[in-house]
Scaffold this motif. Structure first.
Motif, short mmCIF file in Angstrom:
data_model
loop_
_atom_site.label_atom_id
_atom_site.label_comp_id
_atom_site.label_asym_id
_atom_site.label_seq_id
_atom_site.Cartn_x
_atom_site.Cartn_y
_atom_site.Cartn_z
N ASP A 50 4.60 6.69 3.83
CA ASP A 50 5.22 5.94 4.94
C ASP A 50 4.24 5.02 5.66
OD1 ASP A 50 7.54 7.25 4.40
OD2 ASP A 50 7.39 8.66 6.08
N GLY A 51 3.47 4.28 4.94
CA GLY A 51 2.60 3.31 5.58
C GLY A 51 1.26 3.85 6.05
N ALA A 52 0.99 5.12 5.80
CA ALA A 52 -0.34 5.67 6.13
C ALA A 52 -1.03 6.07 4.82
CB ALA A 52 -0.20 6.89 7.03
N GLY A 75 0.38 -2.09 2.00
CA GLY A 75 -0.22 -2.37 3.31
C GLY A 75 -1.03 -1.22 3.87
N ALA A 76 -0.64 0.01 3.51
CA ALA A 76 -1.33 1.20 4.03
C ALA A 76 -2.79 1.24 3.60
CB ALA A 76 -0.63 2.46 3.56
N LEU A 77 -3.15 0.46 2.59
CA LEU A 77 -4.53 0.48 2.13
C LEU A 77 -5.33 -0.70 2.65
CD1 LEU A 77 -3.94 2.05 -1.36
CD2 LEU A 77 -5.24 3.02 0.53
N GLY A 78 -4.80 -1.38 3.64
CA GLY A 78 -5.60 -2.40 4.32
C GLY A 78 -6.89 -1.77 4.83
N VAL A 79 -7.96 -2.52 4.78
CA VAL A 79 -9.29 -1.94 5.04
C VAL A 79 -9.37 -1.26 6.41
CG1 VAL A 79 -11.71 -2.58 5.40
CG2 VAL A 79 -10.48 -3.46 3.43
#
Ligand SMILES: [Zn+2]
Ligand SMILES: [Zn+2]
Length: 299
Positions: A50-52, A75-79
């Motif tokens: 869920d985005g985390a 997106g959850a793996l954005g730095v």
């Protein structure tokens, strides 16, 4: 990343039904070993819910691979969203990315310090790494960079014992002890979310009773070495590998007891054999679904 790779990644993710349909996916950031294979970065697996994101291990290249996954749509793996990481053990191939994971997201304005879980010795490793970058930190903090969000010397290190080590509204993370040669503490992890159970072996010999952790779990990510490749190794290395790692046929027997929905091979030690041969070796002892993972595969 080349455009072609990006396209194939996006296609792969779209084709990966479990990941597309469920709230939980497994992203293979790095599937490598100490061998300096340019196609396989150091071991790092992300469970995305869920985005985390929750990382297991942080081998060399972990932050770059996370950025590649973000570019491919996760997106959850954005730095700056890499905030939780769980170490299986302190072998260098699994931890070489730790300084990167502490410092790069901080420079890029992550909001909070890293929450770090793992065996005894992780605190000392973290303290030494932060100290090693003292000159860098001094220049970044006083040399004109815009003010950062927190003190980079702060890393929330949790040295853990087997059992539930983390819980939030998305996931319960259980650490379990595995047998990895003379390491006093080495862990595998089980992630339980609302829709899936994911088990990650870390580095382990065959006697760790992974089947007790994955009783028909959805995904079992397990290390492996090739029996054909092993046969060509010098005797002193054979003794080491047999003690520290799990052969293809041993893994087949483990998976036959664990019965995962999908068995994912990673940390593959192939030694001149082939990935197809490795898969055949596992299949000779296991009739379930099995794949050999590459960096940035999503399950
Ligand atoms: Zn390893
Ligand atoms: Zn190891």
């Amino acid at each position: 990343m080349t455009r072609a790779l990006l396209v194939s990644l996006t296609a792969l993710m779209a084709a990966s039904l479990p990941a597309a349909q469920s709230r939980t996916s497994v992203v293979m950031l790095g599937t490598g070993t100490p061998n300096a294979d340019p196609d396989r970065f150091g071991p790092a697996v992300a469970v995305v819910v869920d985005g985390a994101s929750y990382l297991v291990d942080f081998g060399v290249g972990v932050v770059r691979r996370a950025a590649a996954a973000e570019r491919a749509g996760i997106g959850a793996l954005g730095v700056t969203r890499l905030t939780h990481a769980f170490a299986t053990h302190l072998h260098s191939d699994h931890t070489l990315g730790l300084a990167d994971l502490i410092l790069t997201p901080w420079i890029l304005e992550r909001e909070t310090p890293l929450e770090l879980y793992g065996p005894r010795g992780l605190r000392k490793m973290t303290t030494h790494l932060v100290a090693a970058y003292a000159e860098d930190l001094k220049v970044r903090e006083t040399g004109g960079e815009p003010k950062h969000k927190y003190d980079p010397r702060v890393v929330h290190v949790h040295e853990i014992a087997p059992g539930v080590v983390f819980r939030d509204e998305r996931v319960t993370v259980t650490a379990f002890a595995v047998s990895h040669g003379i390491w006093p503490q080495a862990f595998g992890y089980r992630f339980q979310t609302s829709d899936r159970t994911i088990v990650i072996s870390g580095d382990t010999g065959p006697q760790s009773h992974i089947e007790d952790q994955c009783r028909r779990c959805d995904v079992l990510v397990h290390e492996v070495y090739s029996e054909a490749g092993f046969a060509g190794r010098p005797p002193e290395w054979q003794r080491y590998h047999a003690r520290y790692h799990t052969s293809s046929r041993e893994l087949g027997a483990i998976a036959s007891k664990a019965r995962p929905g999908l068995l994912v091979l990673y940390h593959q030690l192939i030694w001149g054999s082939t990935e197809d041969a490795l898969l055949e070796e596992v299949r000779s002892a296991y009739d379930g679904k099995v794949v050999s993972a590459h960096d940035l595969d999503v399950y």
